[in-house]
Scaffold this motif. Structure first.
Motif, mmCIF file in Angstrom:
data_model
loop_
_atom_site.group_PDB
_atom_site.id
_atom_site.type_symbol
_atom_site.label_atom_id
_atom_site.label_comp_id
_atom_site.label_asym_id
_atom_site.label_seq_id
_atom_site.Cartn_x
_atom_site.Cartn_y
_atom_site.Cartn_z
ATOM 1 N N ALA A 40 0.850 -1.132 -0.134
ATOM 2 C CA ALA A 40 -0.020 -0.058 -0.174
ATOM 3 C C ALA A 40 0.885 1.328 0.028
ATOM 4 N N PHE A 41 2.099 1.149 0.358
ATOM 5 C CA PHE A 41 2.915 2.289 0.441
ATOM 6 C C PHE A 41 4.027 2.071 -0.704
ATOM 7 N N LEU A 42 4.528 0.914 -1.419
ATOM 8 C CA LEU A 42 5.450 0.649 -2.305
ATOM 9 C C LEU A 42 5.172 0.200 -3.628
ATOM 10 N N HIS A 43 5.016 1.241 -4.514
ATOM 11 C CA HIS A 43 4.613 0.731 -5.806
ATOM 12 C C HIS A 43 3.368 0.474 -6.006
ATOM 13 N N THR A 44 2.455 1.190 -5.316
ATOM 14 C CA THR A 44 1.182 0.758 -5.146
ATOM 15 C C THR A 44 0.418 0.494 -6.610
ATOM 16 N N ALA A 90 -6.081 9.150 3.633
ATOM 17 C CA ALA A 90 -5.436 8.346 2.491
ATOM 18 C C ALA A 90 -5.990 7.515 1.999
ATOM 19 N N ASP A 91 -5.879 7.213 0.703
ATOM 20 C CA ASP A 91 -6.528 6.272 -0.222
ATOM 21 C C ASP A 91 -5.631 4.821 -0.634
ATOM 22 N N ASN A 92 -4.428 4.784 0.050
ATOM 23 C CA ASN A 92 -3.613 3.819 -0.461
ATOM 24 C C ASN A 92 -4.122 2.512 -0.358
ATOM 25 N N PHE A 93 -4.733 2.191 1.024
ATOM 26 C CA PHE A 93 -5.312 1.022 1.274
ATOM 27 C C PHE A 93 -6.483 0.611 0.210
ATOM 28 N N ALA A 94 -7.283 1.623 -0.152
ATOM 29 C CA ALA A 94 -8.347 1.493 -0.820
ATOM 30 C C ALA A 94 -7.826 1.130 -2.324
ATOM 31 N N ARG A 95 -6.584 1.854 -2.856
ATOM 32 C CA ARG A 95 -6.342 1.608 -4.274
ATOM 33 C C ARG A 95 -5.462 0.215 -4.260
ATOM 34 N N HIS A 99 -6.433 -2.607 -6.894
ATOM 35 C CA HIS A 99 -5.486 -3.316 -7.880
ATOM 36 C C HIS A 99 -5.332 -4.709 -7.484
ATOM 37 N N GLN A 100 -5.611 -5.227 -6.160
ATOM 38 C CA GLN A 100 -5.495 -6.758 -6.154
ATOM 39 C C GLN A 100 -6.452 -7.695 -6.880
ATOM 40 N N THR A 101 -7.505 -6.935 -7.354
ATOM 41 C CA THR A 101 -8.252 -7.512 -8.531
ATOM 42 C C THR A 101 -8.210 -7.134 -9.974
#
Length: 264
Positions: A40-44, A90-95, A99-101
């Motif tokens: 979520a914080f590296l190459h998201t 922040a929306d890192n987790f949402a993104r 992206h996991q899908t």
């Protein structure tokens, strides 16, 4: 980097060589992957490419290493990212969840065949002694994974293994309403005023996201109010945040208790 330690577990290739490569001669029925939060914080925003590539590479390696006994489309299950900071904008987790899908919202899909996913964003645990990003409720995680494994790996028929997902959106301009049709019967556990957001803009970027209140939930339909949107609606998102659910309850589930996954 030449200055990084080559012995740490996060160094390039160390985890693969030490923990996965020695198993390649084994015959596997499937894989369950518990996603960590570092991505979520590296190459998201590369993850919609790198995660499908990892799955494809593992399938190739295990199929070759087992002399063809592990099937080429090795079933691959994974846990969607859970929650982290409750009030974070922040929306890192949402993104990363998206992206996991491979940016398609649900699996299996065309880019990720033979996969299944356990949604975990509603299993928030703010008081976890391991940190809020590591909720203690693994029973529900395991239950959701095994449903996917039974459906995808063992091909059980008529087994519901994922939550409802929108299949159609109809805008009623004169009434300022948006009607979403879902793939399954809906159970609304709470009317979270920020569960749904719309992008109100005359152009896709930058986006002005505003809450879209839920005014009605019917069998398979959710009606959203767009009263605050004075410009065209160009996008819609659901459960888009680090901590999108309150008190272990999201807005929408199906009759089997499986949560609707986030989408953009």
């Amino acid at each position: 980097s030449p200055h990084r330690s080559v012995s740490g577990p996060e160094a390039p290739s160390v985890l693969w060589n030490a923990m996965i490569h020695p198993l390649l001669n084994m015959t596997l029925r499937g894989i369950a992957w518990y996603q960590g939060e570092t991505n979520a914080f590296l190459h998201t925003d590369l993850y919609n490419c790198t995660f499908p590539a990892l799955i494809a590479d593992w399938r190739r390696a295990f199929h070759a290493g087992s002399a063809g006994q592990t099937e080429p489309l090795l079933p691959f299950g994974f846990v969607q990212l859970s929650t982290y900071r409750r009030q974070s904008p922040a929306d890192n987790f949402a993104r990363l969840r998206w992206h996991q899908t491979a940016d398609l919202g649900v699996v299996p899909n065309a880019r990720m065949p033979g996969t299944f996913m356990a949604v975990a964003m509603d299993l928030c645990d703010e008081r976890s002694p391991y940190g809020s990003v590591h909720p203690r409720d693994k029973q529900n995680v395991a239950h959701r994974l095994q449903l996917g494994a039974r459906a995808v790996a063992y091909r059980e028929k008529n087994l519901v293994f994922q939550g409802p997902y929108p299949t159609r959106a109809v805008l009623e301009v004169t009434k300022a309403l948006l009607n979403l049709t879902y793939s399954q019967e809906l159970v609304c556990r709470q009317r979270d005023p920020r569960a749904f957001e719309v992008c109100c803009s005359s152009q896709p970027s930058p986006c002005r996201w505003l809450p879209a209140a839920v005014v009605a939930v019917r069998s398979r339909t959710v009606t959203l109010a767009l009263a605050g949107c004075g410009t065209p609606v160009v996008a819609l998102r659901y459960a888009w945040g680090e901590w999108p659910c309150e008190y272990q309850s999201c807005a929408l589930y199906n009759a089997q208790g499986l949560p609707a996954p986030p989408f953009l």
